[in-house]
Design a protein around this motif. Structure first.
Motif, mmCIF file in Angstrom:
data_model
loop_
_atom_site.group_PDB
_atom_site.id
_atom_site.type_symbol
_atom_site.label_atom_id
_atom_site.label_comp_id
_atom_site.label_asym_id
_atom_site.label_seq_id
_atom_site.Cartn_x
_atom_site.Cartn_y
_atom_site.Cartn_z
ATOM 1 N N GLY A 161 64.369 62.589 2.801
ATOM 2 C CA GLY A 161 65.484 63.333 3.379
ATOM 3 C C GLY A 161 65.035 64.597 4.080
ATOM 4 N N ILE A 162 64.130 65.343 3.448
ATOM 5 C CA ILE A 162 63.599 66.570 4.043
ATOM 6 C C ILE A 162 62.844 66.253 5.333
ATOM 7 C CG2 ILE A 162 61.902 68.421 3.734
ATOM 8 C CD1 ILE A 162 62.621 68.348 0.732
ATOM 9 N N THR A 163 62.073 65.163 5.309
ATOM 10 C CA THR A 163 61.303 64.760 6.493
ATOM 11 C C THR A 163 62.233 64.408 7.649
ATOM 12 O OG1 THR A 163 59.522 63.891 5.091
ATOM 13 C CG2 THR A 163 59.594 63.136 7.380
ATOM 14 N N PHE A 164 63.284 63.637 7.355
ATOM 15 C CA PHE A 164 64.253 63.275 8.395
ATOM 16 C C PHE A 164 64.901 64.521 8.985
ATOM 17 C CE2 PHE A 164 64.786 58.730 6.856
ATOM 18 C CZ PHE A 164 64.407 58.171 8.062
ATOM 19 N N GLU A 165 65.291 65.457 8.138
ATOM 20 C CA GLU A 165 65.933 66.673 8.617
ATOM 21 C C GLU A 165 65.017 67.451 9.562
ATOM 22 O OE1 GLU A 165 67.212 68.943 5.275
ATOM 23 O OE2 GLU A 165 68.973 67.693 4.902
ATOM 24 N N LYS A 166 63.730 67.548 9.203
ATOM 25 C CA LYS A 166 62.779 68.285 10.038
ATOM 26 C C LYS A 166 62.570 67.584 11.381
ATOM 27 C CE LYS A 166 60.182 70.596 6.355
ATOM 28 N NZ LYS A 166 58.870 70.748 5.669
ATOM 29 N N ILE A 167 62.464 66.249 11.342
ATOM 30 C CA ILE A 167 62.260 65.486 12.583
ATOM 31 C C ILE A 167 63.471 65.633 13.499
ATOM 32 C CG2 ILE A 167 62.052 63.160 13.544
ATOM 33 C CD1 ILE A 167 60.373 62.422 11.103
ATOM 34 N N PHE A 168 64.665 65.512 12.933
ATOM 35 C CA PHE A 168 65.891 65.631 13.735
ATOM 36 C C PHE A 168 66.011 67.026 14.335
ATOM 37 C CE2 PHE A 168 69.072 62.060 13.084
ATOM 38 C CZ PHE A 168 68.103 61.127 12.745
ATOM 39 N N LYS A 169 65.572 68.047 13.567
ATOM 40 C CA LYS A 169 65.646 69.419 14.066
ATOM 41 C C LYS A 169 64.655 69.635 15.193
ATOM 42 C CE LYS A 169 65.556 74.227 12.523
ATOM 43 N NZ LYS A 169 65.409 75.147 11.352
ATOM 44 N N ILE A 170 63.437 69.133 15.027
ATOM 45 C CA ILE A 170 62.403 69.273 16.059
ATOM 46 C C ILE A 170 62.827 68.581 17.355
ATOM 47 C CG2 ILE A 170 60.057 68.581 16.709
ATOM 48 C CD1 ILE A 170 59.263 68.971 13.768
ATOM 49 N N LEU A 171 63.452 67.403 17.210
ATOM 50 C CA LEU A 171 63.865 66.625 18.381
ATOM 51 C C LEU A 171 65.247 67.025 18.894
ATOM 52 C CD1 LEU A 171 62.645 63.055 17.294
ATOM 53 C CD2 LEU A 171 61.482 64.724 18.764
ATOM 54 N N SER A 172 65.850 68.012 18.224
ATOM 55 C CA SER A 172 67.192 68.497 18.620
ATOM 56 C C SER A 172 68.221 67.367 18.651
ATOM 57 C CB SER A 172 67.123 69.182 19.991
ATOM 58 O OG SER A 172 66.242 70.289 19.955
ATOM 59 N N VAL A 173 68.125 66.483 17.669
ATOM 60 C CA VAL A 173 69.089 65.378 17.558
ATOM 61 C C VAL A 173 70.368 65.919 16.941
ATOM 62 C CG1 VAL A 173 69.545 63.108 16.575
ATOM 63 C CG2 VAL A 173 67.218 63.724 17.277
ATOM 64 N N ARG A 174 71.485 65.700 17.593
ATOM 65 C CA ARG A 174 72.753 66.260 17.110
ATOM 66 C C ARG A 174 73.365 65.426 15.989
ATOM 67 N NH1 ARG A 174 76.280 68.931 22.020
ATOM 68 N NH2 ARG A 174 74.682 70.430 22.702
ATOM 69 N N LYS A 175 73.062 64.140 15.946
ATOM 70 C CA LYS A 175 73.589 63.299 14.882
ATOM 71 C C LYS A 175 72.930 63.658 13.554
ATOM 72 C CE LYS A 175 74.084 58.951 15.348
ATOM 73 N NZ LYS A 175 73.793 57.517 15.600
ATOM 74 N N ALA A 176 73.696 63.490 12.468
ATOM 75 C CA ALA A 176 73.126 63.738 11.142
ATOM 76 C C ALA A 176 72.170 62.610 10.791
ATOM 77 C CB ALA A 176 74.248 63.813 10.105
ATOM 78 N N PRO A 177 71.062 62.919 10.132
ATOM 79 C CA PRO A 177 70.121 61.863 9.756
ATOM 80 C C PRO A 177 70.719 60.928 8.731
ATOM 81 C CG PRO A 177 69.511 63.955 8.735
ATOM 82 C CD PRO A 177 70.606 64.256 9.715
ATOM 83 N N PHE A 178 70.204 59.699 8.693
ATOM 84 C CA PHE A 178 70.690 58.700 7.729
ATOM 85 C C PHE A 178 70.518 59.204 6.303
ATOM 86 C CE2 PHE A 178 69.262 55.222 4.867
ATOM 87 C CZ PHE A 178 70.500 54.594 4.700
ATOM 88 N N LEU A 179 69.437 59.956 6.073
ATOM 89 C CA LEU A 179 69.159 60.491 4.747
ATOM 90 C C LEU A 179 68.857 61.978 4.864
ATOM 91 C CD1 LEU A 179 69.056 59.163 1.947
ATOM 92 C CD2 LEU A 179 66.581 59.034 2.168
ATOM 93 N N SER A 180 69.427 62.774 3.970
ATOM 94 C CA SER A 180 69.212 64.216 3.968
ATOM 95 C C SER A 180 69.180 64.711 2.528
ATOM 96 C CB SER A 180 70.339 64.918 4.736
ATOM 97 O OG SER A 180 71.574 64.739 4.055
#
Length: 213
Positions: A161-180
């Protein structure tokens, strides 16, 4: 003159570090795992501290589900992966959830209540909490998913979950990650929400449960 103001908040405002088996309206808030929880709490403070003479009611549901649900049930169905049904943790934890019909009942009772108070907070959930394994197996049965469960240890789930959050933040993805972190905490911790206050003051008696979905 606005006589009554009802705000729909969330049980996600409760302090995740203090989660125990029974959570009531006096339990501490804070230690938010995401912006959603923090914004809900801040909005509560705005409502409750407003100088208006209107009666203020804050309702805190938890994991709202039911007919036409486009968030919770679809997210749980995404657990069907790799020809397995993924469950975070051991699945033996117990959580409180809220059928949409029960939330609507609480809103109706809030509108109609003749109780005299300036401002109050009420938890709103189904009558009884449910174990994750029982809930997930019910969903599997309802949607005819005939595969074995795959259990992901809680610590590993948090790391993912932490990894997904960091990746989404780095890529500026607006959708919430599948796992957080928030989702992992909600799905792996014991949190049974007390609705005694709503029962007593709002005459709230929930009639629906997950078996009605």
């Amino acid at each position: 003159l606005l006589q009554k103001f009802i705000y729909i908040s969330s049980c996600s405002v409760y302090d995740t570090a203090d989660f125990n088996y029974s959570i009531d309206e006096t339990s501490s808030c804070g230690n938010f795992l995401n912006g959603y929880s923090q914004s809900k709490y801040e909005a509560e403070q705005v409502v409750l501290s407003h100088e208006s003479k209107s009666q203020k009611i804050v309702l805190r549901p938890h994991v709202i589900y039911g007919a036409m649900d486009k968030k919770i049930i679809p997210r749980l169905l995404r657990a069907y992966r790799f020809n397995r049904f993924v469950i975070l943790g051991k699945g033996n934890n117990t959580i409180s959830i809220t059928h949409i019909d029960n939330l609507c009942l609480a809103i109706k009772n809030s509108i109609e209540t003749e109780e005299e108070f300036k401002s109050e907070i009420f938890n709103v959930t189904d009558m009884e909490p449910v174990k994750i394994n029982i809930l997930m197996n019910h969903i599997k049965k309802k949607f005819n998913i005939q595969v074995k469960n795959l259990y992901i240890p809680t610590k590993i789930a948090f790391l993912i979950g932490i990894t997904f959050e960091k990746i989404f933040k780095i890529l500026s993805v607006r959708k919430a990650p599948f796992l957080s972190k928030y989702i992992v905490h909600q799905m792996t911790s014991n949190h049974c929400i007390s609705i005694n206050k709503a029962k007593n003051m709002l005459k709230y008696t929930p009639t629906k449960s997950f078996v009605d979905f």
